[in-house]
Design a protein around this motif. Structure first.
Motif, PDB file in Angstrom:
ATOM      1  N   GLY A  47      25.665   0.671  62.410  1.00 35.57           N
ATOM      2  CA  GLY A  47      25.525  -0.297  61.324  1.00 35.57           C
ATOM      3  C   GLY A  47      24.796   0.213  60.101  1.00 35.57           C
ATOM      4  N   ALA A  48      24.111   1.357  60.201  1.00 33.79           N
ATOM      5  CA  ALA A  48      23.350   1.864  59.053  1.00 33.79           C
ATOM      6  C   ALA A  48      24.245   2.731  58.192  1.00 33.79           C
ATOM      7  CB  ALA A  48      22.153   2.677  59.546  1.00 33.79           C
ATOM      8  N   GLY A  49      24.538   2.290  56.972  1.00 32.75           N
ATOM      9  CA  GLY A  49      25.449   3.024  56.100  1.00 32.75           C
ATOM     10  C   GLY A  49      24.785   4.199  55.414  1.00 32.75           C
ATOM     11  N   TRP A  50      25.619   5.068  54.841  1.00 33.93           N
ATOM     12  CA  TRP A  50      25.112   6.191  54.045  1.00 33.93           C
ATOM     13  C   TRP A  50      24.716   5.725  52.648  1.00 33.93           C
ATOM     14  CZ3 TRP A  50      24.096   9.809  57.225  1.00 33.93           C
ATOM     15  CH2 TRP A  50      24.976  10.213  58.222  1.00 33.93           C
ATOM     16  N   GLY A  51      25.100   4.519  52.285  1.00 34.15           N
ATOM     17  CA  GLY A  51      24.795   4.020  50.959  1.00 34.15           C
ATOM     18  C   GLY A  51      26.041   3.859  50.099  1.00 34.15           C
ATOM     19  N   GLN A  52      27.215   4.268  50.597  1.00 39.75           N
ATOM     20  CA  GLN A  52      28.432   4.151  49.815  1.00 39.75           C
ATOM     21  C   GLN A  52      28.996   2.734  49.886  1.00 39.75           C
ATOM     22  OE1 GLN A  52      27.987   6.354  52.329  1.00 39.75           O
ATOM     23  NE2 GLN A  52      28.833   8.349  51.861  1.00 39.75           N
ATOM     24  N   SER A  53      29.844   2.412  48.939  1.00 37.62           N
ATOM     25  CA  SER A  53      30.539   1.138  48.967  1.00 37.62           C
ATOM     26  C   SER A  53      31.770   1.277  49.854  1.00 37.62           C
ATOM     27  CB  SER A  53      30.943   0.731  47.554  1.00 37.62           C
ATOM     28  OG  SER A  53      31.744   1.739  46.973  1.00 37.62           O
ATOM     29  N   ALA A  54      32.419   0.143  50.117  1.00 39.64           N
ATOM     30  CA  ALA A  54      33.604   0.154  50.974  1.00 39.64           C
ATOM     31  C   ALA A  54      34.715   0.971  50.317  1.00 39.64           C
ATOM     32  CB  ALA A  54      34.066  -1.276  51.221  1.00 39.64           C
ATOM     33  N   GLU A  55      35.584   1.570  51.142  1.00 34.48           N
ATOM     34  CA  GLU A  55      36.671   2.374  50.604  1.00 34.48           C
ATOM     35  C   GLU A  55      37.953   2.031  51.345  1.00 34.48           C
ATOM     36  OE1 GLU A  55      35.268   6.322  51.189  1.00 34.48           O
ATOM     37  OE2 GLU A  55      35.467   6.280  53.366  1.00 34.48           O
ATOM     38  N   ALA A  56      39.089   2.295  50.702  1.00 34.28           N
ATOM     39  CA  ALA A  56      40.391   1.969  51.278  1.00 34.28           C
ATOM     40  C   ALA A  56      40.708   2.907  52.436  1.00 34.28           C
ATOM     41  CB  ALA A  56      41.469   2.070  50.208  1.00 34.28           C
ATOM     42  N   VAL A  57      41.174   2.340  53.537  1.00 39.44           N
ATOM     43  CA  VAL A  57      41.542   3.147  54.717  1.00 39.44           C
ATOM     44  C   VAL A  57      42.918   2.681  55.207  1.00 39.44           C
ATOM     45  CG1 VAL A  57      39.278   3.889  55.522  1.00 39.44           C
ATOM     46  CG2 VAL A  57      40.058   1.579  56.046  1.00 39.44           C
ATOM     47  N   PRO A  58      43.980   2.943  54.441  1.00 35.27           N
ATOM     48  CA  PRO A  58      45.312   2.440  54.815  1.00 35.27           C
ATOM     49  C   PRO A  58      45.824   3.000  56.129  1.00 35.27           C
ATOM     50  CG  PRO A  58      45.458   4.027  53.004  1.00 35.27           C
ATOM     51  CD  PRO A  58      44.005   3.702  53.172  1.00 35.27           C
ATOM     52  N   LEU A  59      45.372   4.179  56.530  1.00 36.74           N
ATOM     53  CA  LEU A  59      45.870   4.786  57.766  1.00 36.74           C
ATOM     54  C   LEU A  59      44.987   4.482  58.975  1.00 36.74           C
ATOM     55  CD1 LEU A  59      47.161   8.249  56.492  1.00 36.74           C
ATOM     56  CD2 LEU A  59      48.461   6.189  57.065  1.00 36.74           C
ATOM     57  N   LEU A  60      43.981   3.635  58.805  1.00 35.78           N
ATOM     58  CA  LEU A  60      43.123   3.292  59.942  1.00 35.78           C
ATOM     59  C   LEU A  60      43.917   2.692  61.107  1.00 35.78           C
ATOM     60  CD1 LEU A  60      40.333   3.093  61.223  1.00 35.78           C
ATOM     61  CD2 LEU A  60      40.016   0.897  60.048  1.00 35.78           C
ATOM     62  N   PRO A  61      44.861   1.778  60.888  1.00 34.59           N
ATOM     63  CA  PRO A  61      45.621   1.239  62.026  1.00 34.59           C
ATOM     64  C   PRO A  61      46.360   2.327  62.805  1.00 34.59           C
ATOM     65  CG  PRO A  61      45.909  -0.157  60.106  1.00 34.59           C
ATOM     66  CD  PRO A  61      45.218   1.074  59.628  1.00 34.59           C
ATOM     67  N   ALA A  62      46.955   3.287  62.093  1.00 35.56           N
ATOM     68  CA  ALA A  62      47.678   4.363  62.777  1.00 35.56           C
ATOM     69  C   ALA A  62      46.738   5.250  63.567  1.00 35.56           C
ATOM     70  CB  ALA A  62      48.451   5.199  61.756  1.00 35.56           C
ATOM     71  N   VAL A  63      45.585   5.541  62.979  1.00 35.41           N
ATOM     72  CA  VAL A  63      44.600   6.367  63.673  1.00 35.41           C
ATOM     73  C   VAL A  63      44.047   5.621  64.879  1.00 35.41           C
ATOM     74  CG1 VAL A  63      42.346   7.495  63.449  1.00 35.41           C
ATOM     75  CG2 VAL A  63      44.005   7.643  61.576  1.00 35.41           C
ATOM     76  N   GLN A  64      43.769   4.336  64.699  1.00 34.85           N
ATOM     77  CA  GLN A  64      43.254   3.533  65.801  1.00 34.85           C
ATOM     78  C   GLN A  64      44.247   3.478  66.960  1.00 34.85           C
ATOM     79  OE1 GLN A  64      42.782  -0.610  64.936  1.00 34.85           O
ATOM     80  NE2 GLN A  64      41.364  -0.960  66.627  1.00 34.85           N
ATOM     81  N   ALA A  65      45.529   3.335  66.628  1.00 35.42           N
ATOM     82  CA  ALA A  65      46.548   3.292  67.680  1.00 35.42           C
ATOM     83  C   ALA A  65      46.561   4.590  68.478  1.00 35.42           C
ATOM     84  CB  ALA A  65      47.916   3.036  67.048  1.00 35.42           C
ATOM     85  N   ALA A  66      46.388   5.716  67.790  1.00 35.63           N
ATOM     86  CA  ALA A  66      46.356   7.006  68.476  1.00 35.63           C
ATOM     87  C   ALA A  66      45.121   7.131  69.356  1.00 35.63           C
ATOM     88  CB  ALA A  66      46.386   8.143  67.457  1.00 35.63           C
ATOM     89  N   VAL A  67      43.987   6.576  68.889  1.00 35.42           N
ATOM     90  CA  VAL A  67      42.755   6.610  69.683  1.00 35.42           C
ATOM     91  C   VAL A  67      42.929   5.806  70.966  1.00 35.42           C
ATOM     92  CG1 VAL A  67      40.344   5.863  69.746  1.00 35.42           C
ATOM     93  CG2 VAL A  67      41.226   7.024  67.725  1.00 35.42           C
ATOM     94  N   TRP A  68      43.484   4.585  70.844  1.00 35.61           N
ATOM     95  CA  TRP A  68      43.660   3.739  72.029  1.00 35.61           C
ATOM     96  C   TRP A  68      44.636   4.365  73.018  1.00 35.61           C
ATOM     97  CZ3 TRP A  68      39.595   1.402  71.778  1.00 35.61           C
ATOM     98  CH2 TRP A  68      39.214   0.463  70.833  1.00 35.61           C
ATOM     99  N   ALA A  69      45.692   5.015  72.478  1.00 30.86           N
ATOM    100  CA  ALA A  69      46.741   5.567  73.342  1.00 30.86           C
ATOM    101  C   ALA A  69      46.421   6.966  73.848  1.00 30.86           C
ATOM    102  CB  ALA A  69      48.066   5.585  72.583  1.00 30.86           C
TER     103      ALA A  69
END
Length: 323
Positions: free
Chosen positions: A128-150
């Protein structure tokens, strides 16, 4: 309360199958004698508790005595076991309560759902402790997450910090959320590496299964990685003079500025503070942020830089507004 303790004993026995009175006493912070009385009370209430003596013995429940939590699908089980932040829970004094709640849930889950929960916790870590950056776009997160789960390899194009693009075949090991920033931890060329998900430009499954390193622990890897990152940061030492209130804020502010020590500076209420910064410019900006409440004592070059920067600020504000 005794009722809470009896329920905790019952759930611990369901999760651990067999445990000793000494282990239960340590876990619940009571005496072994109290545990024995609790076991008698559970037995009198009809709970089928069995005591086995000798090496490897202990208390256990008959296998047929199980509870079941029905109606939860795989995604709901994952969400329940991941919806927590260790730092926030510690700050609120709720860590022990959260651990107890998860224990109760784990004990009530049927075997297949318990496997889903353990699978998720091994593959996703929330920092939960951030580096201090603001949020950024992660359009490929779902694809990466699917690979992690599988547990499936991906071929990805990754943009480095210097903007060069490289192609890698990666075995995803887990995802880490650092504040609002997502990272992929993956095995590449027999080494475990960390990739910022926002910099992944393409991610496609290869069809091959990824092999997790033996005994790989995502949370432990991340903590070790953070420690190495901090250790490799440029370290610029400076001595400041400030008051106790400002010192408390300096310690809380934290980001890449670390208080090493503080001692009375001779003046009433003033302190001599030893600190580490990223570099000279960062130290200058940090000190100026405290205005007249912080003074640089050393090194002389930093003191001169702060003075010159302050003069430039004053000169800027003495000029008519450009608006």
């Amino acid at each position: 309360m005794r009722a809470d303790r009896l329920l905790s004993i019952l759930l611990l026995l369901q999760v651990q199958q067999r445990t000793t009175a000494r282990e239960l006493a340590q876990r619940l912070e009571v005496s072994a004698r109290t545990i024995h009385r609790d076991m008698e009370a559970l037995g009198a209430a009809g709970v089928p508790i069995v005591a086995e003596r000798g090496v490897g013995g202990g208390w256990s429940l008959l296998e047929a005595y199980r509870t079941s939590l029905n109606g939860l699908n795989e995604a709901e089980v994952r969400a329940l076991f991941l919806a927590q932040s260790g730092r926030v829970l510690n700050d609120l004094g709720l860590r022990q309560a959260a651990d107890a709640a998860l224990l109760k849930l784990q004990a009530a889950l049927p075997g297949s759902a318990r496997h889903d929960a353990e699978h998720a916790r091994a593959r996703l870590h929330i920092d939960g402790a951030g580096w201090g950056q603001s949020a950024e776009a992660v359009p490929l997160l779902p694809a990466v997450q699917a690979a992690v789960w599988a547990d499936q390899q991906i071929r990805m194009v990754y943009r480095r910090a210097d903007s060069t693009a490289v192609e890698r075949v990666a075995s995803p090991l887990g995802l880490v959320a650092k504040g609002s920033i997502w990272y992929l931890v993956a095995a590449v060329d027999d080494a475990v590496r960390t990739y910022r998900v926002a910099r992944i430009q393409r991610a496609e499954p290869t069809g091959a299964a990824c092999v997790r390193p033996a005994n790989f622990d995502l949370a432990a890897y991340w903590e070790h990685s953070k420690a190495e990152f901090r250790a490799n940061l440029p370290q610029y030492h400076a001595t400041l003079r400030t008051d106790a209130t400002s010192l408390e804020y300096m310690r809380a502010l934290g980001r890449y500025a670390r208080v090493l020590s503080a001692e009375p500076a001779g003046d009433a209420g003033m302190l001599r503070v030893e600190m580490l910064f990223e570099g000279e410019q960062h130290a200058c900006e940090y000190v100026l942020g405290f205005g007249s409440r912080a003074e640089v004592l050393a090194p002389p070059a930093l003191r001169a830089l702060v003075l010159e920067t302050a003069r430039q600020v004053v000169a800027r504000y003495e000029q008519p507004s450009g608006g």
